[in-house]
Each structure stands twice: as structure tokens, then as C-alpha cells.
Design a protein around this motif. Structure first.
Motif, PDB file in Angstrom:
ATOM      1  N   ILE B 164      -1.502   1.052   2.892  1.00 13.59           N
ATOM      2  CA  ILE B 164      -2.406   2.027   2.274  1.00 13.59           C
ATOM      3  C   ILE B 164      -2.243   3.387   2.937  1.00 13.59           C
ATOM      4  N   LYS B 165      -2.079   3.377   4.267  1.00 14.96           N
ATOM      5  CA  LYS B 165      -1.854   4.647   4.940  1.00 14.96           C
ATOM      6  C   LYS B 165      -0.508   5.252   4.523  1.00 14.96           C
ATOM      7  N   ALA B 166       0.481   4.381   4.296  1.00 13.62           N
ATOM      8  CA  ALA B 166       1.784   4.886   3.853  1.00 13.62           C
ATOM      9  C   ALA B 166       1.657   5.532   2.481  1.00 13.62           C
ATOM     10  N   ILE B 167       0.918   4.884   1.576  1.00 11.21           N
ATOM     11  CA  ILE B 167       0.746   5.463   0.240  1.00 11.21           C
ATOM     12  C   ILE B 167      -0.013   6.780   0.350  1.00 11.21           C
ATOM     13  N   ALA B 168      -1.050   6.800   1.194  1.00 12.54           N
ATOM     14  CA  ALA B 168      -1.817   8.037   1.364  1.00 12.54           C
ATOM     15  C   ALA B 168      -0.912   9.147   1.875  1.00 12.54           C
TER      16      ALA B 168
END
Lengths: 326, 498, 161
Positions: B164-168
Motif C-alpha cells: 500500500i505504501k508502494a502504491i501511495a
């Protein structure tokens, strides 16, 4: 690394030149001149500026250094030229965008922000279709466009509001249609647009003929007409709009040399004279012909007049296309 | 005379030999300087090509760009200043190896697999240029949209953090790419009245900021690292031979990915390197080692990077469509020298074409000895104490960023992205994903909007064309992957509690 | 500077909603169904979702353990004591400072000052600092300014070549 030694030698020459007593009025140019290019290294404008600079260097005996000042879609470089000291040691290559950006409210800069020096080149737009397109000539295409419903035909060539978009809009208006009768598909330059034309993604591309040339040579596309007063001797088989449709509409992407406002007249005249020699030189002709770039010359006055004319034409086209802001 | 023999006689002249050698050294040096890219190196050569014979002129372009692309990895590996968006895919891996004291191995890997990739790419160019060109021409904006989205999805695969942090982080990069007027609508977006922001935020200053400046920032608040033991690695090449045998499959996969994606104009080396790195991690037996200084991903993406460069010449030579800025310059030189791109180049000027192939191979072979010298020289950089090296890197960041477009605003961008990169890393957000978002943003949006205009707003054409539907399936599965992993983990964790 | 996931997640959500709002105010373009507003709005929406998920701690289990940092760094960080974390922001400040003064002072002086401050902040000895200050700027100027013709400003102290 023979470049560096050559440059080194010139650098030494420059230092020697400076060391001469400064009592007498120093002859222009006494030190290297900066040539600002508002577009990135590798493009057509950059290539043209580099050959002009190389030949000017030979003509005037001082290095002419090409400096790419990119950013702001050309605004940064154009303002760097306009804001430099008018001493003849910073000049630049300005492009057709100077007659477009102020209409869109992107900058205060316009053609009158410069001392014009010389017009070096202009490339008119052409009308290209896929090789398997049913329209054999420009007349057939124009009739089909007139008969189509708005938005049915798709065209490409530059981004939204770019020079080739305006070329299409102006042509459509000249045919008595609305400027957005043909849908504009924005692209990131002429090469991707031509590729999409070959892939069957769009119906026509209105970029310049030299930009379309390789795909045409490969037999994937055909050029039906150019929007210029005369045919291009490099592509003599492509007719003009005037001789086929009787439409006297022409607009082109031009490149000119300019200096900041209030450049002393003797320096300006000296530069214009040197640029004329460059333009007439065999090397420049060979280069421009090899690239297929249109050879158009204008002295200082010629460039000023040319800019005035494009400014009006493009202003009208942009208003028709609904692109004028502010 | 046989065109191949004729080609050899064309290449075997003193002029060509001097041109190749001089431009090799030149490209090697320019590429190693931060901020000066292979594009810059080639553009500076153009006025010199006026005075050279056609083959020598094109030889200088081919040789210098190949060398500059390799040596662009040197500052990335030693100082964490990546030279191109393509090398950003593996900058962290190479830098992690440097910190483990394996700088020579990392650079040697980059060199060896670059050369191998370049040669494989050339062979592919020789035997299947027409087929590759046909493939490239069947790519319309629909296919490009899926491809760029797929490239973007690599962010979640590459990252060593929460998906999720990567997508963000990738979304943040896309938001950065929104800035400026270079969008399909030609409307100034998020420029806040600034002229400098009008042209958008270039990838290179952002790269220098998030990688190099954030590293200097971290140095200011962390204790001195233990001294890197001065290990003698012996022959650089011998180590590479071992890696070649160990990661043979990865190398070939990287080459194939590079050739295929590289032949697509505009997508080129950037996407190829990222996709290769992500593929390598996805199919690796030891994915947990990625990002800690493990050569496997370096092998695959390094090979992909350079075979993509050779692939990029396919559309350039056959249709005059530049794959990237370097081939754009090369096309100009080809025209000037009467070697007009097009299918006739392969038939009427066959001997010249073979001569170009020979130079491609020559340049990639020459890259190895010159590269080894360059590595031996540049590794001394690592001996400098941190308190001296970091300030110098900071100075080079400033000068290098300025040199990109001679615009001081680029330095401001470097500073801003330094802060962004530092804050992201300290809080577990992968900066590589941010970079990928910046690089891919324009492409995703441009192709999405163009496709929608062409289809009059219909979604169906995105799935109708054969290649397009295949790419769509790949992209959607890559998108669902992190979700699936999460669900599976949740289920597994839940089981013992039952 | 380490912040909790709650802080960074909510910051991203805020940024996303600003992007959404800013995007929604962009003008439509004639002839384009999907105008320039769509992309920023989609990204903004995505950021809001990600931000909220991060703030809620979802996906945290995938992260590698944060290595302990922020302990004894030499130079500026030690001197600042409890405010030591501020030292990290020296490089961007120096870069902005470089942009502001380089046209007036010239490249050589500005570069020397930048090296002086950053080397001392990293804990270099005076001898090393002065050595770097004197040698590096002329070398960089020679490579970039002279050989590669990058127009580095002269300012108060022009390079002798």
C-alpha cells in the motif's frame, strides 16, 4: 578527444584576444558568444542552432557556444534570450512558439520583446494519411471531411494547441468548417503521431513533411498536400493547398535568430550579415537539404515582418479553436 | 563484392578506428559525470560529425552513447546518483553492494551484462529487425496505455515495503507528473503561476534529489559507518563469468524483455529495466535478498537496459521513428550523411547497414576493457572519508542538475526532492516507486486520453485488439497480486487461532 | 525524522483531497471528453484511499523492521544535541542557498562556502575542510565550465581560464 583540443585552442585565442589593450574600441566579437536554444539537446531546433553556431564561429572568429536553456515548454529559454544584456554576447534561436504562447496567457513575451536578426528556416505543415487510406488526393479527403459528422475524423501531430493543431484548425476554418470539426488527438510530438497513423489509430496527421518523411519513404503513409505558398523542392511531388483546393492558407514552424531588445545597431547589422553568409554557405544548404528542412531566408526586417504575420494568423486560429485565454 | 566483406573494408579504415576509440573514451568520461547524460554526450558530437565520413560519423554516435550509458551507472553505484531513469531501477541494489564493499563486483556486473545485452540486442537487430519493426508499428495508444500501466505496477513488485505504501508512493509520483502544461489538454496544471513549473518536473533532478541528496541528509544524522574493508577482488571478469553461469536464465530473460520492449519507440530502456528487475524478483528463488545488494536483479535489468538500447534502433532505422533522444540525434546524422532511414537502407545500402552492425558489436566489445579501466580508476572515490565525499557529492548534485538544462530551478527541485526522498525513506515509503510514477505518469495519461478520444469515450476498444487484451490481462493480474498476497497471509495467520 | 504511519497516512489523504479539489477546478478542453481534470482527480482519490489504509495500519506487516538511527552522528548533529535531527535538513538548505547567491558571488566562492559548511557539519577536520574548499571548486569548474561549457556564473571571482 580532438574536440577539446580544438576548443582549447580557441579558448587560448580568446584569452589572447582579451589581453590586447582595451584602449581602442574593441572589435565585436571580442570574446565567446552564447547562443541560447529554448529546446532540449537532440531536437531539430537544437541541431539547426548547432550548425548555425559552428558556421558563425568560422565566420566571426570567436566561439559561438550553444546553450540549451530548457524548461517551461520553451518559456524559460525564450525569456533568457529576452532578458540577457543587449551587448551581442548573448543571442538565441527563437521559434514559432513565441507567436503562440502569449495568446494562451502563458507569458508576457512576444515577438516585440526581441531585436530580430535573421529568419533561418520554415517548415510548412503537410497533410499525411495512411498508405492504405481510401483518399488518393487532398480533394477526396477534403470532400470526405466536409461530408463527415463533426468529430468523426481524428487527426494528430502535436499536443493540444501545438503548431500542427493550429494548422489543422486554420485549414478547416478556411474550408468553411468549424475548427474542431476534425477531432484532435494530442500526441507527444510528430513521430508518435506518425507511428499512430501507420498503426491505423488516426485518420490524418498534419505535421511537416520532413517529420513524416521516413514513414512515407517506408511506404506506410502518403503526403497529400502542404500548406505553403510554394511546393518544397525536396518533396516536389506534393502539391500545395492553393493549387488543389484554391485555399490560400499557409502557416509554418519557423526558426529565427534574435537578440535581446536594444542591441546596438552596428552589432545587429554585423550579426545579420554573418548569418546571411552562413545561410548561403554550402555546408548549411547541405545540412538543411539532408534533413529536409525548409530553406527560408529573412533579414532582420524580414524576420520582424514574418513574426507579425504568423502572430496574426496563429492568433486567429487559436481563437477559432477556443484556445485563447486571458 | 559481397556486402558483408564490403562492410568490413568500410569499417577497417584509420578514420573509423580513431573515431570509435576517441568517442569511446569521450562517452565513458562524459557519462560518468553526474547530470551529464548520454543524450548530452551525443548532442555535443553532432557538429564534429559534419567533418567525418558517413560510417565514421554514425560510429561516433553509436560508440559514445553505448559507453555513456554504461558509465552512467558508475555515479549511481558509487554515490547513489543515477544517470538515467532506466538505471534508477537498480541504483539501490548496486549502491547496497557498494556499501557491502562489493563496488567492483557491482560495477563489473553492470559492465559485463551491459556488453552482453548490447551484443544480443545487436544480433536481434540483425536477424529480426523487420519482424520487430512490424510489432512496433502494431502498437497504438491502446497497447501503450496498458504497457505503461504495467510498468507502473512494477512499483509494487520491486518495493521492499508494504504494497500500500508502494502504491501511495507511485501515486505521489503520478501527481508530480501532472504538474505543467505537457498534458493532453495543454492546460497548465498545478503550476501556481510559475514559469519554471510550466514545463513540468523533469525526472532527472527528481532522481538526483531522492537518491543522492537524501543519502547526504541521512549521513548528517547517522554515525560513521564501519570502514569498508579494502578487499582485493582480483579479476573483475572472472567474477562475471561465475555470475553468467549462475544467472544464465535471468540474463536471457532480461535480454528478451529488453529487445521486445526496447523496439517500441518511446517506451524503451526505461520500462525494460524496471520490468526486468520486477520479473527477476518475482521469479527469484530468493526474493528476500533483493535490495540488500544481491546481483541477480542487477544481471537481469542491466542486460535488459542495454539490449533495449539496441532494440531502439529498429524503429529508428526502418521508419525514422526515434525510440529515445539518442536515436533522435542519430536519425538526424543518418539523414545528413545520406543514409536515409527506411527499408531501402537494408536493401540498397546493405553494406553500410552491415558496417553499422559491426560497429555496434565493436563498441560493446571495446566497452569491456575501457570499462574495467574506468572502474579501477573510479573506485578510488570510495576511499575518501565520508566527511569529504558527501560535501563533494552535494556540489556535484548542484552542478549536475544545473547542467541538464542550464536552469537553476533544477537545483531547487533537487533540494525539494531530497527532502521528499528523505522523509519517504525514513517512514517506509519506497522512493523507487515515486520515481517510476514520475517517469510513467505522462505516458499513462497521454495514452489513456488519446485512446479515449479515438474511441469516442468507449472502454471496449481497450480490450478488443489482440495485443492490447493480452497486456490488459497481465496488468490486471499484477494489480491484483498484492491484494491476493495480503488475503492469503491473513488466512494463514488466522488458521492457528481456530 | 520518523513519523508514525498515522501522521504520514493522514498527510497523504490530505494531499490527495487537495489534488482532487485542485483537479476538479481545471477547465474542460473542447474536443476532449476526458479533460485535464480526470487524471489528477483519479490520483487524488487513490491517494486518499491509500492514506486512510496506511493510517489504519493495513499492510504494516510487510515492512522490514526500521533500523535504529539518529544516534551519535559526529559534527552538526552532536552540536545540536536534542535538536540533532534538524541537521538532516542542511543539504537542501545549502542547495537553495547556492541558487540564491551563485549569480552574485560566482561559482567558485559559492561552491567553497557550500563545501566549508557541509564538511564541517559532517565532522571533517579543519585541515581536510580547507583542502577540499581550495581544490574542489576549481577542478569542478574546469571540468564542467571549461571543457563542457556549462555556463557557471563568474560573479565576484572569475576563474582565470
Amino acid at each position: 578527444m580532438n574536440t577539446f583540443t580544438r576548443r582549447g585552442a580557441l579558448g587560448v585565442a580568446a584569452v589572447v584576444g582579451l589581453a590586447r589593450p582595451a584602449l581602442a574600441q574593441p572589435r565585436y566579437p571580442a570574446r565567446p558568444v552564447q547562443v541560447i536554444v529554448p529546446w532540449g539537446a537532440g531536437g531539430g531546433t537544437d541541431a539547426t542552432a548547432r550548425i548555425v553556431a559552428t558556421l558563425l564561429e568560422r565566420e566571426m572568429g570567436q566561439p559561438f557556444n550553444v546553450v540549451n536553456r530548457t524548461g517551461g515548454s520553451g518559456v524559460v529559454g525564450h525569456s533568457a534570450i529576452a532578458q540577457a544584456a543587449p551587448d551581442g554576447y548573448t543571442i538565441g534561436m527563437i521559434t514559432v512558439e513565441i507567436c503562440m504562447m502569449h495568446w494562451q496567457g502563458l507569458t508576457e513575451l512576444k515577438r516585440t520583446s526581441y531585436t530580430p536578426l535573421a529568419l533561418m528556416n520554415e517548415d510548412p505543415p503537410g497533410v499525411q494519411v495512411n498508405a492504405s487510406s481510401p483518399y488518393r488526393d487532398i480533394k477526396a479527403l477534403a470532400d470526405a471531411i466536409k461530408a463527415s459528422r463533426p468529430g468523426q475524423f481524428k487527426a494528430s501531430g502535436t499536443g493540444q494547441g501545438g503548431i500542427w493543431h493550429l494548422a489543422l484548425a486554420g485549414w478547416l476554418v478556411a474550408m468553411g468548417l468549424r475548427a474542431d470539426h476534425v477531432r484532435w488527438v494530442p500526441s507527444n510530438g510528430a513521430a508518435p503521431a506518425m507511428q499512430d497513423l501507420a498503426a491505423g489509430g488516426v485518420d490524418l496527421v498534419t505535421c511537416s513533411v520532413p517529420e513524416a518523411r521516413a514513414i512515407i519513404d517506408a511506404g506506410r503513409a502518403r503526403s497529400l498536400a502542404i500548406m505553403a505558398p510554394q511546393r518544397n523542392p525536396q518533396f516536389a511531388s506534393v502539391p500545395t493547398l492553393n493549387e488543389t483546393l484554391g485555399i490560400n492558407y499557409s502557416v509554418g514552424a519557423w526558426r529565427g535568430m534574435a537578440a535581446p531588445l536594444n542591441l546596438p545597431a552596428p552589432i545587429a547589422q554585423q550579426l545579420t550579415a554573418a548569418m546571411q553568409k552562413v545561410w548561403n554557405s554550402q555546408e548549411f544548404k547541405d545540412f538543411m537539404n539532408a534533413r529536409g528542412f525548409g530553406m527560408v531566408w529573412g533579414d532582420a526586417e524580414g524576420l520582424a515582418k514574418h513574426m507579425e504575420q504568423t502572430d496574426t494568423t496563429l492568433g486567429t486560429a487559436m481563437r477559432d479553436a477556443g484556445l485563447v485565454r486571458g | 563484392m559481397n556486402p558483408i566483406l564490403e562492410a568490413f573494408t568500410m569499417v577497417a579504415t584509420t578514420e573509423v578506428a580513431i573515431a570509435v576509440l576517441a568517442s569511446a573514451v569521450y562517452g565513458m568520461v562524459i557519462g560518468a559525470l553526474p547530470g551529464l547524460t548520454a543524450t548530452m554526450a551525443t548532442a555535443l558530437l553532432v557538429p564534429i560529425t559534419f567533418y567525418l565520413s558517413p560510417i565514421a560519423a554514425v560510429a561516433t554516435i553509436i560508440t559514445s552513447s553505448a559507453m555513456a550509458i554504461f558509465s552512467g551507472d558508475i555515479p549511481g553505484c558509487l554515490m547513489r546518483i543515477p544517470g538515467t531513469p532506466a538505471s534508477a531501477a537498480y541504483t539501490d541494489e548496486a549502491y547496497a553492494m557498494t556499501r557491502k564493499g562489493e563496488a567492483e563486483l557491482a560495477l563489473g556486473t553492470s559492465l559485463w551484462f551491459s556488453a552482453v545485452g548490447g551484443i544480443v540486442g545487436t544480433v536481434a537487430l540483425m536477424i529480426m529487425a523487420p519482424a520487430l519493426a512490424e510489432m512496433a508499428l502494431s502498437f497504438s495508444t491502446f497497447e501503450y496505455f496498458w504497457l505503461s500501466l504495467l510498468g507502473l505496477m512494477c512499483a509494487t513488485l520491486v518495493a521492499r515495503s508494504s504494497p500500500i505504501k508502494a502504491i501511495a508512493a507511485a501515486l505521489l509520483g503520478l501527481l508530480v507528473a501532472c504538474v505543467g502544461i505537457e498534458n493532453p489538454g495543454g492546460v497548465p496544471r498545478f503550476t501556481f503561476g510559475s514559469t519554471d513549473l510550466l514545463g513540468g518536473i523533469e525526472a532527472l533532478p527528481a532522481l538526483v534529489g531522492v537518491f543522492a541528496v537524501s543519502e547526504i541528509m541521512r549521513a548528517l544524522v547517522s554515525p560513521l559507518p564501519p570502514r569498508i574493508p579494502d578487499r582485493k577482488l582480483g579479476s573483475i571478469l572472472r567474477g562475471q563469468w561465475g555470475l553468467t553461469r549462475r544467472f544464465q536464465k535471468q540474463m536471457w530473460r532480461g535480454n528478451v524483455i529488453g529487445v521486445l520492449i526496447g523496439a517500441l519507440p518511446g517506451a524503451g530502456a526505461d520500462i525494460a529495466a524496471w520490468v526486468a528487475y520486477a520479473t527477476s524478483k518475482r521469479f527469484s528463488k530468493e526474493p528476500e535478498k533483493f535490495g540488500t545488494g544481491h546481483p541477480e536483479g542487477l544481471v537481469e535489468s542491466g542486460a535488459a537496459n542495454n539490449s533495449a538500447l539496441a532494440g531502439g534502433w529498429v524503429p529508428a532505422l526502418l521508419f525514422g521513428i526515434p525510440g529515445d533522444t539518442i536515436t533522435a540525434i542519430a536519425i538526424g546524422v543518418l539523414y545528413m550523411k545520406g543514409l536515409n532511414p527506411g527499408p531501402t537502407l537494408f536493401t540498397e545500402k546493405a553494406s553500410s547497414m552491415y558496417a553499422l552492425y559491426i560497429i555496434f558489436i565493436l563498441a560493446n566489445v571495446l566497452m569491456i576493457p575501457l570499462g574495467i579501466i574506468m572502474i579501477r580508476l573510479s573506485r578510488h572515490v570510495l576511499k575518501a572519508p565520508r566527511a569529504v565525499a558527501m560535501p563533494l557529492i552535494l556540489l556535484l548534485c548542484a552542478v549536475g542538475a544545473f547542467a541538464i538544462g542550464n536552469n537553476p530551478f533544477a537545483i531547487v527541485l533537487v533540494a525539494v526532492f531530497g527532502v521528499i526522498g528523505y522523509m519517504m525513506e525514513r517512514n517506509g515509503y519506497p522512493v523507487a516507486a515515486l520515481v517510476l510514477g514520475i517517469v510513467m505518469g505522462t505516458m499513462v495519461e497521454q495514452n489513456l486520453v488519446s485512446s479515449l478520444i479515438k474511441s469516442d469515450g468507449e472502454i471496449l476498444p481497450f480490450f478488443e485488439r489482440p495485443i492490447s487484451s493480452g497486456l490488459a490481462a497481465l496488468t490486471i493480474s499484477a494489480l491484483m497480486w498484492p491484494v491476493a498476497v495480503w488475503v492469503i497471509r491473513r488466512l494463514r495467520h488466522a488458521e492457528p487461532a481456530r | 525524522m520518523h513519523l508514525s504511519d498515522r501522521v504520514t497516512g493522514l498527510f497523504l489523504a490530505l494531499l490527495g483531497s487537495l489534488a482532487f479539489w485542485g483537479g476538479s477546478r481545471l477547465p474542460a478542453v473542447p474536443g476532449q471528453d476526458v479533460g485535464p481534470a480526470a487524471f489528477p482527480m483519479a490520483i487524488g482519490g487513490g491517494l486518499v484511499i491509500c492514506g486512510v489504509l496506511i493510517a489504519a495500519g493495513i499492510g504494516h506487516s510487510f515492512e522490514a523492521k526500521d533500523t535504529a538511527e539518529d544516534d551519535q552522528a559526529p559534527g552538526l548533529a552532536r552540536w545540536l544535541g536534542r535538536l540533532g535531527w534538524l541537521a538532516a535538513f542542511l543539504p537542501p538548505v545549502l542547495l537553495i542557498g547556492y541558487v540564491l547567491v551563485v549569480d552574485t558571488l560566482g561559482f567558485l566562492l559559492t561552491a567553497a562556502i557550500m563545501l566549508l559548511v557541509s564538511a564541517r557539519a559532517l565532522g571533517a577536520s579543519w585541515a581536510m575542510t580547507i583542502g577540499v574548499m581550495l581544490i574542489a571548486p576549481p577542478v569542478v569548474h574546469l571540468a564542467f565550465g571549461k571543457l563542457l561549457r556549462v555556463p557557471l556564473p563568474d560573479g565576484l571571482l572569475a576563474a582565470p581560464w
